[in-house]
Structures are given as C-alpha cells and as structure tokens.
Design an enzyme around this catalytic site. Structure first.
Site, PDB file in Angstrom:
ATOM      1  N   THR A 342       0.850  -1.188   0.000  1.00 35.40           N
ATOM      2  CA  THR A 342       0.000   0.000   0.000  1.00 35.40           C
ATOM      3  C   THR A 342       0.884   1.236   0.000  1.00 35.40           C
ATOM      4  O   THR A 342       1.889   1.290   0.716  1.00 35.40           O
ATOM      5  CB  THR A 342      -0.957   0.009   1.215  1.00 35.40           C
ATOM      6  OG1 THR A 342      -1.761   1.181   1.176  1.00 35.40           O
ATOM      7  CG2 THR A 342      -0.206  -0.042   2.525  1.00 35.40           C
ATOM      8  N   HIS A 395       2.313 -11.644  14.255  1.00 36.09           N
ATOM      9  CA  HIS A 395       3.359 -12.192  15.134  1.00 36.09           C
ATOM     10  C   HIS A 395       3.070 -13.643  15.521  1.00 36.09           C
ATOM     11  O   HIS A 395       3.938 -14.316  16.095  1.00 36.09           O
ATOM     12  CB  HIS A 395       3.458 -11.326  16.397  1.00 36.09           C
ATOM     13  CG  HIS A 395       4.804 -11.365  17.051  1.00 36.09           C
ATOM     14  ND1 HIS A 395       5.846 -12.137  16.601  1.00 36.09           N
ATOM     15  CD2 HIS A 395       5.285 -10.716  18.150  1.00 36.09           C
ATOM     16  CE1 HIS A 395       6.896 -11.967  17.377  1.00 36.09           C
ATOM     17  NE2 HIS A 395       6.583 -11.115  18.339  1.00 36.09           N
TER      18      HIS A 395
END
Length: 424
Positions: A342, A395
C-alpha cells in the site's frame, strides 16, 4: 411466475445490498434485460431477467441487505399480470331480489394469525434473522407489517422506534417511575447542522474487516528507511526509452514489487497464511496493490509477479487501477493475494502502520519521498531522497527477527536496483 433470485457471486461473498432497481412494478421486461444493480463488498453486479414477462412485485427495496438465493422480485411470465376476475355473463339471469332482513351489527374480520415456524418462532427472511441476531432482538417481539406476519429486515430496523402497546387497565399496576431511556442519536439531537449518511456496502465491509484483522491477528509493525537515490537515477536515465519501448511509464511500484518478491523468497513464512492450527506456505507470488477508489480502498492482485518484467508489472497495475476507479473490477481481480503493498506516499503520508489484509500475514507500507540530510560517513553529510517503509505482520507465525530482516532485505534490494534483476 418466475422469482428473481440473488445469484451466487463467489465463495467469499454471501450477501449484498440492493443498490438500485432499473425497472419498476408493472414494467414489461425481456429475457436478458438488466433489472437491478447489486452492491457487494468487492464488486457491483447487474442482475438480469431470466424470462420475459412483467415485473409483478418488488420484494426487496433499494438499500436492503439480501443473501445468496433469496427472492427479491417476481416476474409474471408471458402475457403479464393476471386479468381481473370475470364479470357475470350478460346472458345469465339476474338473481331474483329477496326481502332483506335487518343487517346484523358489523363485526371486524379477525386479523390473520402471524406465520409461525414449526419451532414456534415467527417466520422471517434470512436478512431479518441476521440483523435481529446482531442487535440482540427476539423475533417474537418484532411487529410485522406483512399480512401473514412474516418478519422482514425493515421490521427489525423499525423495532426500536415502535411505541410499546398500551397495557389494559386491569394489567396496569402502580410501580416506581423508571428513568427514561436515552433516545438514539439523530440529526435533531445535535445543536448544529449535521448530515446522516448510510455507509456503502463496500465501506461497511472495509470497516468490518479492518476491525476483524486487529482482533484476530497479533499485529506488529516494524520500520526502516530507504535511500531512493539509485532508483531515482535509474528512472531518470531510462524512463524515456522505457516509455517509448513499452508504452507505459516506469514508476516506483515495479521496483517495490520486485523487491517484495525477492524478500518473500528469502522469508517464505511472510508469504503464508494461518488456517486453524495449520500454516499454508504459498509457493507463488500474487501481490495485492492497494488502490484508492471512490467507494473505498480495494486491493486488486498482480498474478505471478515473480514471472513478470518491470513493464508487465507496471501495465498490470495501471490496468487494475483503471478498473478500480471505473468500478469494473471482476471478482477474479481481487481474490487470492499472498502479500499486499500500500502506497500512502501518493497522498503525502510520511509514516503509517498499515493494517493486515487478512488472511495474509504481511503488508508493506510505502510513504512520501523527502529530501533529508544523511550521514554518508563520519565527515560527510548529503541531502538524499529518503522514504520510510513499514511492515505490519502477524506475530503468531512471524518472529520479530525475521520481520526486521525481511524489511532490511527490501531496503538493500531497492538501494541496489541491479540486484532486483537477480533476486526479484
């Protein structure tokens, strides 16, 4: 009769919103004529008549949420609407008048009993049931405007605003006055002028998915900065010949796409996704490119980016961006990306933390290029075109060390553009 039903639109789309009807009740339609536009969270589609006839009834109005397979209208096939009941034949003798007895006192007809399912619950449309679940409303408490008591989405929406039925005198009992409930906010609630707008289907879905991404993923963001001197030098020297040869401009996105592919090959876990307790490692590189369109952000996908040249990547991105802005993207253009890029820098963003495009586990944020003083060595400073880059990652399956090294790899590839021909 022929029912107009919401067609299947892809495995990831289960419902849509009636955007607008192009015909009205009583209009004659031919097979293949477009009847209405349906807005989904990804694309807008047109629904056509499967048979010729007359649009007899519109069951779902503009703005209503509808589900796959739900009937939204009825077509009277063939000649059209049914003719009026035939009048008595002229040849039939008129009935002999009888002496009329005093008319009994009129009695109002009993209202039709609400339609009830076998489980004892009011019948309701799928959209009404879904909305009732979301708002914590019991369908038995919803007043229906339907003659047979079937509950529709509009009935559920109006439930909170309906006044409670007055209790009979016998049922009334003195009680302590309760505190008045706070009214729902409305335009009249605010002291200054406001305008209330309904979210578009796409905007509502974007909001829902972004919240889901933050709630389901253990999302972290790591940052670095890139010296864009080498890339800007290549573009300056090559852009005219590139444009002349390929009929497309040489932008930054092809460099970043190549760098991302090279880094993903080195850190394959960032090109994966989580499915329950399994990790799906993807051996292909379909890179999503976020594009700002009128109705919100969409992420069309550049397929097999590892096999494309710089010119092919630039052309693919330009084509997809054009489709996004003219609302002509197909579902196939939006499905199956493995990683997303992006570019907030096109709007002047200096730094941001992009949100994951689930089920992907990584997204790269590009930002504005700024001329900043950079220490070349212990004695020299130079003004260099610098860009902050950000990697948001899940994560749960990506360790912090790998995320940092992934971003460093992108930085190194971009600062040495020739390496992109090898690694990308």
């Amino acid at each position: 009769m022929s029912e107009i039903k919401v067609p299947a639109m892809g495995e990831s789309i289960t419902e849509g919103t009636v955007s607008r009807w192009l015909v009205k009740e009583g209009d004659a339609v031919n097979q293949g004529d477009v009847l209405l536009e349906l807005e989904t969270d990804k694309v807008n589609i047109e629904i056509s008549a499967e048979e010729s006839g007359v649009l007899e009834k519109i069951l779902r109005q503009e703005g209503d949420t509808v589900e796959i397979g739900e009937a939204i209208g009825i077509i009277a096939v063939g000649a059209g609407a049914a003719s009026a009941p035939a009048s008595p034949a002229a040849s039939d003798p008129a009935p002999e008048p009888k002496k009329q007895a005093p008319a009994p006192q009129a009695v109002a007809p009993a209202p039709a009993a609400p339609e009830v399912s076998e489980a004892g619950v009011k019948a309701a449309s799928p959209a009404a049931r879904k909305l009732a679940r979301e708002r914590g409303i019991e369908l038995d408490q919803v007043q229906s405007k339907d003659p047979i008591g079937r509950v529709y989405q509009e009935d559920v929406k109006n439930h909170g605003s309906q006044p409670a039925a007055p209790a009979t005198p016998a049922a009334q009992a003195p009680s302590k006055p309760s505190a008045p409930s706070a009214p729902a906010p409305s335009a009249a609630t605010y002291a200054k002028p406001v305008e209330r707008q309904r979210m578009t289907r796409r905007r509502a879905t974007i909001a829902k998915r972004l919240v889901e991404a933050q709630q389901t993923a253990a999302m972290l963001t790591t940052f670095n900065e890139v010296d864009m001197t080498a890339i800007m030098d290549v573009r300056k020297r090559r852009k005219d010949k590139f444009k002349e040869k390929h009929d497309i401009g040489l932008g930054f996105m092809s460099f970043f796409t190549k760098a991302v592919v090279g880094a993903l090959k080195k850190f394959p876990m960032i090109n994966a996704e989580i499915d329950g307790e399994d990790i799906i490692l993807k051996k292909y590189y379909d890179i999503g490119i976020a594009v700002s369109a009128k109705e919100g952000l969409v992420v069309p996908v550049v397929r097999d980016a590892d096999r494309l040249s710089f010119a092919e990547i630039e052309r693919s991105i330009a084509d997809l961006a054009s489709k996004a802005r003219t609302n002509t993207l197909a579902l196939s253009d939006l499905q199956g990306g493995t990683f997303t890029i992006t570019n907030g820098g096109t709007f002047g963003s200096l730094l941001s933390t992009p949100i994951l495009n689930t089920p992907q586990v990584g997204i790269l944020g590009m930002h504005n290029i700024q001329l900043r003083p950079v220490a070349i060595d212990a004695e020299r400073m130079e003004n260099r075109p610098m860009m902050y880059i950000a990697l948001s990652y899940d994560h749960r399956i990506i360790d912090g060390a790998d995320a940092v090294r992934f971003l460093v790899t992108i930085k190194e590839l971009l600062e040495d553009p020739e390496s992109l021909l090898i690694e990308g």
